[in-house]
Design a protein around this motif. Structure first.
Motif, mmCIF file in Angstrom:
data_model
loop_
_atom_site.group_PDB
_atom_site.id
_atom_site.type_symbol
_atom_site.label_atom_id
_atom_site.label_comp_id
_atom_site.label_asym_id
_atom_site.label_seq_id
_atom_site.Cartn_x
_atom_site.Cartn_y
_atom_site.Cartn_z
ATOM 1 N N GLN A 76 -15.932 70.374 40.456
ATOM 2 C CA GLN A 76 -14.504 70.633 40.641
ATOM 3 C C GLN A 76 -13.714 69.506 39.998
ATOM 4 N N VAL A 77 -12.717 69.861 39.190
ATOM 5 C CA VAL A 77 -11.874 68.860 38.544
ATOM 6 C C VAL A 77 -10.421 69.147 38.886
ATOM 7 N N TYR A 78 -9.641 68.085 38.867
ATOM 8 C CA TYR A 78 -8.216 68.163 39.186
ATOM 9 C C TYR A 78 -7.426 67.690 37.971
ATOM 10 N N VAL A 79 -6.464 68.506 37.520
ATOM 11 C CA VAL A 79 -5.713 68.203 36.303
ATOM 12 C C VAL A 79 -4.263 67.855 36.614
ATOM 13 N N GLY A 80 -3.916 67.778 37.886
ATOM 14 C CA GLY A 80 -2.540 67.445 38.243
ATOM 15 C C GLY A 80 -2.347 65.953 38.421
ATOM 16 N N THR A 81 -1.204 65.583 38.977
ATOM 17 C CA THR A 81 -0.867 64.173 39.206
ATOM 18 C C THR A 81 -0.514 63.923 40.661
#
Length: 582
Positions: free
Chosen positions: A385-390
């Motif tokens: 799982q990866v997160y691309v937000g801030t």
């Protein structure tokens, strides 16, 4: 029949789509004593199945017939009573009904104490299939949207005649794992070389009922015969010891041993194999537990090797190959923990890795669903799982450290972006130039971080992993949905124009690396406000939905999911879209 399995404390899927923590942890599924399992097996099987003679040849009898209509019922009068009650997945009865109607010759070769977890999607189902029915089996499984898994050659579950098949149950957001064997092989854990059993070698099948469907299972005497043959190659003890004690993982498989023949607690079983001589195996019940005679196990190993056409002394080669593969296996497991994603996973879909992106406004449940999907697919496949937000998700330490300092000034950049670069406060650019430059540097740092995450996601997918992405960058609209944040007006500002063009170039590169599947979570503002009150204004929410519609107009492959339904229903719909795209 199942061999003793290693701990999978983080590998089981949760109980439901809306419950991220399964109330029954994996260790609780089998947290009962060996004697209790033995009692369950004894009560489950049909009367008269015990091996009662002191020296009985295992594996003679007629095919068991099915009777009774209650779920999980054997062909005897005693119903199957599992420790943890969980309903079977509907896909299980659908699969076995299709196999029965097609006349496929198959059977389950594992103890009944663990069959229930297999039907519920909590454990594997070991299925023995006749070789001539393999094409028909593949056709039926593919019609049910089954997918085949591929494992690295150094792992213990890789051997000829064995395949991993997975069948989805879209109504529950889970899948069955079929450990399919064309011929059951025995040998060392990482060297299962000898095809000792096939479908024809099982002399008697019994039947259990799963939601009204009869499922053949191996008879107790055949189950014991397979267990002894497998233990003969797995047993280990000090060279001077005549008796080898069975550990807790094996005792459950020997619960059907014959009655004690003398006052010393000696139990004897005669094992007969096709084309091989009969080998008498002695077991001793003492205060230390159940133990097997070392010499009998050695004779059984030689008999199986000769039956399979291996003469001479192949034991040394088996030990060397086993040691090499186990060393590689342990090394890969250690490297996976130290450097996640750097190496191919143990198991991956036969079609290869896959990148899926969940996109939607705040309050649509993207993070919740991404976490749940990682747990579901990570049960058997390599999944990340990866997160691309801030926001509060994972990210660079430098960016997260600076975020506390920059956050108070981010409203100014957002105001510039929404007003096309006009300073709504009325102050001149000379006074706000430092803030604009700081926020421009901040925007470029975020762009570099997102670009690294996008590259890493695709790199992991090329290694066979399923990558679940929470958000995904876009280069179409500024200020929304993880797109560029430097206003277009800054392209003409000396000094800042370099940063603006650099940010734009990074997002254009990210736009070229599209996910394999993009899922848009859509709903109305009331749902977002209910889930995250005050987190986003209606104008910003509508702007995001409008931008998502524009993205779908440019890419017809983007699919939409109604996020206003319950968390469980949304999760099942996401699971269906991802599975059908694997």
């Amino acid at each position: 029949m199942q061999t003793p399995r290693k701990s999978k404390s983080a590998a089981f899927p949760p109980a439901a789509a809306g419950d991220l923590r399964d109330r029954l942890q994996p260790q609780q599924y089998r947290r009962w004593a060996t004697e209790a399992k033995a009692e369950i097996v004894a009560e489950t099987l049909a009367p008269g199945a015990n091996v009662s003679a002191s020296a009985k040849t295992v594996g003679a009898g007629a095919l068991g017939s099915h009777s009774g209509a209650a779920p999980y019922q054997t062909d005897g009068d005693t119903p199957f009573r599992p420790i943890e009650t969980a309903p079977a997945l509907p896909i299980a009865s659908e699969l076995f009904r299709a196999l029965n109607e097609a006349g496929v010759r198959y059977g389950i070769i594992q103890d009944l104490a663990s069959v229930h977890d297999g039907f519920a999607g909590r454990d594997d189902l070991d299925v023995l299939l006749d070789k001539h029915d393999y094409p028909l089996f593949c056709s039926i499984v593919c019609q049910l949207h089954g997918r085949r898994g591929v494992s690295l050659s150094c792992y213990d579950n890789v051997c000829a005649g064995r395949e991993d098949w997975f069948l989805p149950d879209f109504t529950h957001g889970r899948y069955l794992h079929l450990d399919m064997h064309i011929g059951a092989r025995v040998g060392r854990e990482f060297r299962k070389r000898y095809p000792a059993f096939d479908y024809a070698a099982i002399t008697r099948w019994e039947a259990i009922c799963v939601d009204g469907v009869s499922v053949p299972v191996v008879s107790p005497e055949d189950e014991l015969r397979i267990a002894i043959a497998r233990f003969a190659f797995r047993a280990s003890a000090l060279p001077w010891r005549q008796w080898i004690t069975l550990d807790e993982g094996w005792k459950q498989h020997f619960a059907r041993l014959p009655s004690t023949s003398d006052e010393h607690g000696l139990q004897v079983v005669d094992c007969t194999f096709d084309g091989a001589r009969t080998v008498r195996c002695r077991f001793l019940q003492s205060a230390d537990g159940l133990a097997a005679h070392r010499g009998d196990l050695a004779r059984l190993r030689r008999s199986i090797r000769e039956m399979c056409g291996y003469t001479g002394r192949p034991a040394i080669a088996d030990a060397a190959v086993h040691l090499g593969r186990k060393t590689c296996y342990l090394a890969l497991r250690s490297l996976h923990r130290l450097m996640p994603g750097r190496f191919p996973p143990k198991r991956r879909p036969a079609a290869g890795g896959f990148v899926v992106a969940l996109i939607g406004p705040d309050g649509m449940g993207k993070s919740t669903q991404a976490t749940w999907l990682r747990q579901i697919f990570g049960w058997k496949f390599g999944c990340a799982q990866v997160y691309v937000g801030t926001g509060d998700g994972n990210g660079w330490r430098l960016r997260k450290a600076l975020q506390a300092v920059v956050s108070p000034h981010r409203r100014r950049l957002k105001s510039l972006a929404q007003n096309d670069g006009n300073d709504s406060s009325g102050r001149a650019w000379s006074k706000g130039g430092f803030v604009a430059a700081a926020l421009a540097f901040w925007a470029v740092l975020i762009a570099f971080e997102r670009y690294a995450v996008v590259k890493r996601a695709h790199r992991w997918s090329t290694r066979g992993m399923i990558v679940i992405c929470d958000r995904w960058p876009q280069a179409l609209g500024r200020g929304y949905l993880d797109g560029p944040t430097i206003p277009a007006r800054l392209f003409s500002v000396p000094g800042l124009s370099v940063l603006a063009r650099l940010e734009q170039r990074l997002y254009e590169k990210m736009a070229e690396r599209r996910p394999h599947l993009v899922l848009h979570l859509v709903s109305d503002f009331a749902v977002s406000e209910q889930r995250k009150p005050g987190d986003i204004r209606k104008e910003a929410f509508d702007a995001r939905l409008s931008l998502m519609a524009e993205l779908r107009a440019k890419d017809k492959d983007i699919r939409t999911v109604d996020a206003s339904a319950g968390i469980e229903a949304v999760g099942q719909e996401l699971f269906r879209h991802i599975w059908l795209s694997l």
